[in-house]
Design a protein around this motif. Structure first.
Motif, short mmCIF file in Angstrom:
data_model
loop_
_atom_site.label_atom_id
_atom_site.label_comp_id
_atom_site.label_asym_id
_atom_site.label_seq_id
_atom_site.Cartn_x
_atom_site.Cartn_y
_atom_site.Cartn_z
N GLY A 1 0.81 -1.22 0.00
CA GLY A 1 0.00 0.00 0.00
C GLY A 1 0.84 1.27 0.00
O GLY A 1 0.56 2.23 -0.75
N MET A 2 1.90 1.31 0.80
CA MET A 2 2.75 2.50 0.87
C MET A 2 3.51 2.71 -0.44
O MET A 2 3.73 3.85 -0.86
CB MET A 2 3.72 2.37 2.04
CG MET A 2 3.05 2.25 3.39
SD MET A 2 1.94 3.64 3.77
CE MET A 2 3.11 5.00 3.85
N GLU B 1 4.25 5.87 -5.52
CA GLU B 1 4.42 5.91 -6.96
C GLU B 1 3.33 6.71 -7.66
O GLU B 1 3.60 7.41 -8.63
CB GLU B 1 4.44 4.47 -7.51
CG GLU B 1 5.71 3.71 -7.16
CD GLU B 1 5.76 2.37 -7.86
OE1 GLU B 1 4.76 2.00 -8.53
OE2 GLU B 1 6.78 1.67 -7.74
N ASP B 2 2.09 6.57 -7.23
CA ASP B 2 0.98 7.26 -7.91
C ASP B 2 -0.03 7.73 -6.87
O ASP B 2 -1.05 7.09 -6.63
CB ASP B 2 0.32 6.30 -8.90
CG ASP B 2 -0.55 7.04 -9.92
OD1 ASP B 2 -0.78 8.25 -9.72
OD2 ASP B 2 -0.97 6.41 -10.90
N PRO B 3 0.23 8.88 -6.23
CA PRO B 3 -0.70 9.36 -5.19
C PRO B 3 -2.06 9.76 -5.75
O PRO B 3 -3.07 9.66 -5.04
CB PRO B 3 0.04 10.57 -4.59
CG PRO B 3 1.02 10.98 -5.62
CD PRO B 3 1.41 9.75 -6.36
N ILE C 1 -2.87 4.70 5.24
CA ILE C 1 -2.06 4.89 4.03
C ILE C 1 -2.24 6.29 3.47
O ILE C 1 -1.28 6.94 3.03
CB ILE C 1 -2.43 3.82 2.98
CG1 ILE C 1 -2.03 2.43 3.48
CG2 ILE C 1 -1.78 4.11 1.64
CD1 ILE C 1 -2.49 1.30 2.59
N LYS C 2 -3.45 6.79 3.52
CA LYS C 2 -3.70 8.15 3.02
C LYS C 2 -2.94 9.18 3.84
O LYS C 2 -2.40 10.15 3.30
CB LYS C 2 -5.20 8.43 3.05
CG LYS C 2 -5.58 9.79 2.49
CD LYS C 2 -7.06 10.05 2.63
CE LYS C 2 -7.43 10.20 4.11
NZ LYS C 2 -8.84 10.62 4.28
N ASN C 3 -2.85 8.97 5.14
CA ASN C 3 -2.16 9.91 6.02
C ASN C 3 -0.67 9.60 6.18
O ASN C 3 -0.01 10.21 7.04
CB ASN C 3 -2.82 9.90 7.40
CG ASN C 3 -4.26 10.37 7.34
OD1 ASN C 3 -4.63 11.19 6.49
ND2 ASN C 3 -5.10 9.84 8.23
N ASN C 4 -0.16 8.62 5.38
CA ASN C 4 1.25 8.24 5.44
C ASN C 4 1.65 7.80 6.85
O ASN C 4 2.71 8.14 7.38
CB ASN C 4 2.14 9.39 4.97
CG ASN C 4 3.54 8.92 4.62
OD1 ASN C 4 3.77 7.73 4.42
ND2 ASN C 4 4.48 9.84 4.54
N LYS C 5 0.78 7.00 7.44
CA LYS C 5 0.99 6.53 8.80
C LYS C 5 1.16 5.02 8.77
O LYS C 5 0.32 4.30 8.23
CB LYS C 5 -0.22 6.90 9.67
CG LYS C 5 -0.10 6.44 11.11
CD LYS C 5 -1.35 6.82 11.89
CE LYS C 5 -1.30 6.32 13.31
NZ LYS C 5 -2.53 6.65 14.07
#
Length: 722
Positions: A381-382, A387-389, A431-435
């Motif tokens: 997921g990360m 690669e493609d946000p 994953i959206k919050n990069n956590k």
């Protein structure tokens, strides 16, 4: 000797003697026939058949019979045997049936099973029939027309004995028949009937062929279609894959690649790829280590034998995924999903394919879909986010919309595990919050990544693939290179318009190449590819497909640098493409060094914009570590006589561009030449030039601070990087 009337006396005496015996014999026969007529009146209307028996009418035998002397056992046996021989065929049949019932022989026959030889004796009479053929008719009665010619050698007393014996036998048969009849009422007859029916259907056991080999049940489907050679290859590959681990993945990949080269490419892709997919889908529950090792094996095979292997394996994996999804086999789906996710991590397929699969799953969002999405997000997921946000954002929005729709429907709440759904939403939010969670630290697989980096695994990445393309049964040719472009009758006009536009653009590019002094066809082709590429990856792949001969590949870097210098504003596109080419092959790196040295010689006559673009280009290549500061060894930066104003201005812009990076990056750039003794003169000249022309002309404290870092880095003989 005297002869009378043509005959001798001896012959006449002999004839007289024979005539005397004949007359005596005829008289004896008449007497015996009269006695037989009297005795037959008291016998059974069906007399026993008498055997042909010639008794020599000797006086000695007659005398013994009349005197009534006891006979020997052998004579009695002969008389009994001859009397029994006169028994009717019906008596033999009755006796045979009685013995058959007593011995419980099937079909009521004393003979053995039919071995096929009885047909040879059809039409032949038995010994008994041959003896009585003239005397017995179909019903077993005596033919009276020939009885007058027979010789009866038995007396009336013997007939009476046989009659009494026959009655005893008939009484015994009647008693046994009554006993057998009572047993039949209790089921005995049914048993015999059933046994007869079973005997009719008894089949002989099949004869086993010793030469036939045992085939495992899971291989019996393909046993008739595969040759022995392919079966041996399949067993050998399966054995190697069963021993696959992170420690031996490199050696096993080499062995399997050798097997792949020994057969045709289609057979190799089918057998090896099928075994990889089968081992994942049909095996036990796999973990991330298991999927990582198999994905590394696929990546290594693609590097060694070609990307067509990984492309066909992806197609086989997609088909197997759909089959297991219809079966609702969660274990197989999880194993296949892990394999696909780690193939994305190791650079076999791009993130576009994973996002396309996620979009397909988000449309249905059943319990299996939620479980599959969770597996993908937890493993890669990360990486997908990095690669493609934009695609990750679209996926998150689609999931949220679909969940809201299901919550609004009362029927949808029962179809999905609420706890699993909540966990999936929490994972997407993290994953959206990069956590990253504490338990989700990824395994780095350093050994595998170093091995793949040595094999240049970045060149095997498959781009433009869609999930629908993998499942398309009509894909032909090198479909993995064309992406998801499908030509149909509906979009023919669009294709024609696009082609015409591309032709016009190509014509303009050719004219522009001629204006830029691209005087050869190879230079024109390189120029058109660089200027018309969608991105640096597209241009890189197209450049590698050009047919170079000899040292023509050196023209790529020269055309690229020239295009960069022709720009009105510096464009990092050229540095990214040049860095990609340098990492692909050392020849491109050496060509770039010689090209830059040639441009350093022309600094006095170079335009200001070209000089500025060249300085920034070199600074970017140094920051990407595609080049080192050793490239400046051809320039004497410590001699003021050689430092003209244009030269000073050019290298001043170069070092200022380097100092715009962070402290760690500046430290690493200068440290790379600190431990090399042959660059001692270069290090001292760099310190002199930066202090004299860069720091002295600087307006802020940042330049002085970066100079101190660079000076310390040049003295860092140990070569420790930050």
């Amino acid at each position: 000797m005297e002869r009378v009337g043509g005959k001798s006396r001896r012959e006449k005496r002999k004839e007289a003697r024979l005539e005397k015996h004949r007359n005596r014999f005829l008289s004896w026969v008449e007497n015996q026939s009269g006695k037989n007529k009297k005795s037959n009146a008291t016998l059974d209307p069906k007399p026993a058949v008498e055997m042909k028996f010639k008794e020599k009418p000797s006086g000695l035998n007659k005398k013994k019979d009349l005197e009534g002397k006891p006979k020997t056992k052998f004579q009695e046996f002969l008389e009994i045997d001859m009397g029994q021989g006169a028994a009717s065929i019906e008596e033999d049949r009755v006796l045979e049936r009685r013995l058959a019932k007593k011995l419980k022989v099937k079909k009521g026959r004393l003979s053995g099973p039919d071995d096929g030889i009885n047909m040879l004796f059809e039409g032949l009479h038995s010994e008994l029939d041959s003896v009585f053929a003239d005397d017995i008719d179909i019903d077993g009665e005596i033919k009276e027309e020939d009885t007058c010619e027979r010789i009866n050698a038995t007396t009336s007393s013997d007939r009476n004995k046989r009659k009494r014996k026959k009655k005893r036998q008939e009484s015994e048969v009647a008693e046994e028949v009554n006993i057998e009849g009572s047993e039949t009422e209790n089921g005995g007859a049914e048993y015999l009937q059933e046994s007869d029916e079973e005997d009719q259907h008894v089949e002989e056991p099949p004869v086993m062929d010793v030469s036939v080999k045992y085939v495992a049940p899971n291989l019996r489907a393909c046993a008739n279609t595969e040759s022995e050679e392919i079966s041996q290859i399949r067993r050998r590959v399966r054995g190697l894959l069963n021993r696959l681990s992170e420690s031996n993945v490199e050696s096993i990949t080499q062995e399997v690649a050798a097997i792949f080269r020994s057969v045709s490419r289609s057979v190799g892709c089918q057998v090896i790829g099928g075994e990889v997919v089968t081992s994942c889908s049909g095996g036990p529950r796999g973990n991330e280590q298991y999927a990582a090792v198999f994905s590394a094996f696929v990546a290594g095979m693609a590097c060694l034998v070609g990307i067509d292997f990984s492309a066909k394996l992806l197609a086989s994996l997609a088909e197997s995924f759909e089959v297991e999804y219809l079966k609702e086999d969660g274990l197989s789906l999880r194993n296949l999903t892990l394999l696909l996710s780690y193939m994305c991590i190791f650079g076999v397929c791009s993130s576009d394919l994973i996002f396309d699969l996620l979009s397909e799953l988000s449309k249905r969002l059943t319990e299996l879909d939620v479980s599959t999405i969770l597996t993908i997000l937890q493993s890669c997921g990360m990486k997908l986010r990095g690669e493609d946000p934009i695609s990750m954002k679209d996926f998150v929005l689609s999931i949220q919309n679909r969940v809201n729709e299901l919550k609004s429907l009362s029927a949808g709440e029962g179809k999905i595990n609420c706890r699993r759904m909540e966990f999936m939403l929490e994972t997407i939010c993290d994953i959206k919050n990069n956590k990253r969670r504490a338990k989700e630290d990824p395994v780095h697989h350093t050994r595998i990544k170093k091995w793949l980096q040595k094999l240049k695994a970045e060149d095997i990445l498959l781009r433009g693939l869609k999930w629908s393309k993998l499942l398309d049964p009509e894909k032909k040719g090198q479909w993995w290179l064309s992406g998801d472009v499908v030509s149909t009758i509906e979009n023919v006009e669009d294709d024609v318009t696009t082609i015409s536009k591309e032709v016009l653009e190509a014509q303009k590019l050719v004219q522009l190449a001629a204006a830029q002094r691209m005087n050869t066809d190879l230079r024109k082709a390189i120029f058109c590819i660089i200027m018309s590429g969608e991105d640096y990856i597209d241009a890189f792949e197209k450049l590698l497909r050009l047919d170079f001969s000899g040292k023509q590949d050196r023209e790529i870097m020269r055309v690229l640098v020239d295009c960069c210098l022709q720009e009105k504003m510096f464009n990092k596109y050229y540095t990214v493409l040049a860095s990609k080419l340098c990492s692909h092959g050392k020849n491109h790196k050496f060509s770039l060094q010689y090209c830059i040295w040639d441009h350093f010689k022309e600094l006095e006559n170079m335009e200001l914009q070209r000089s500025m673009n060249l300085a920034k280009f070199v600074a970017e290549m140094l920051a990407r570590f595609s080049l080192s500061l050793a490239i400046l060894k051809t320039v004497d930066l410590a001699n003021p006589k050689h430092l003209t104003p244009k030269t000073v201005m050019h290298f001043r812009m170069l070092f200022e561009s380097i100092f715009e990076n962070g402290d760690a990056l500046v430290w690493n750039i200068f440290t790379r030449i600190a431990a090399l003794p042959e660059l001692e003169m270069l290090r001292s000249s760099l310190v002199f030039f930066i202090k004299q022309y860069v720091v002295a002309a600087g307006t802020g404290k940042s330049t002085a601070g970066k100079y101190k870092i660079a000076k310390k880095a040049l003295d860092n003989v140990a070569g420790v990087l930050m």
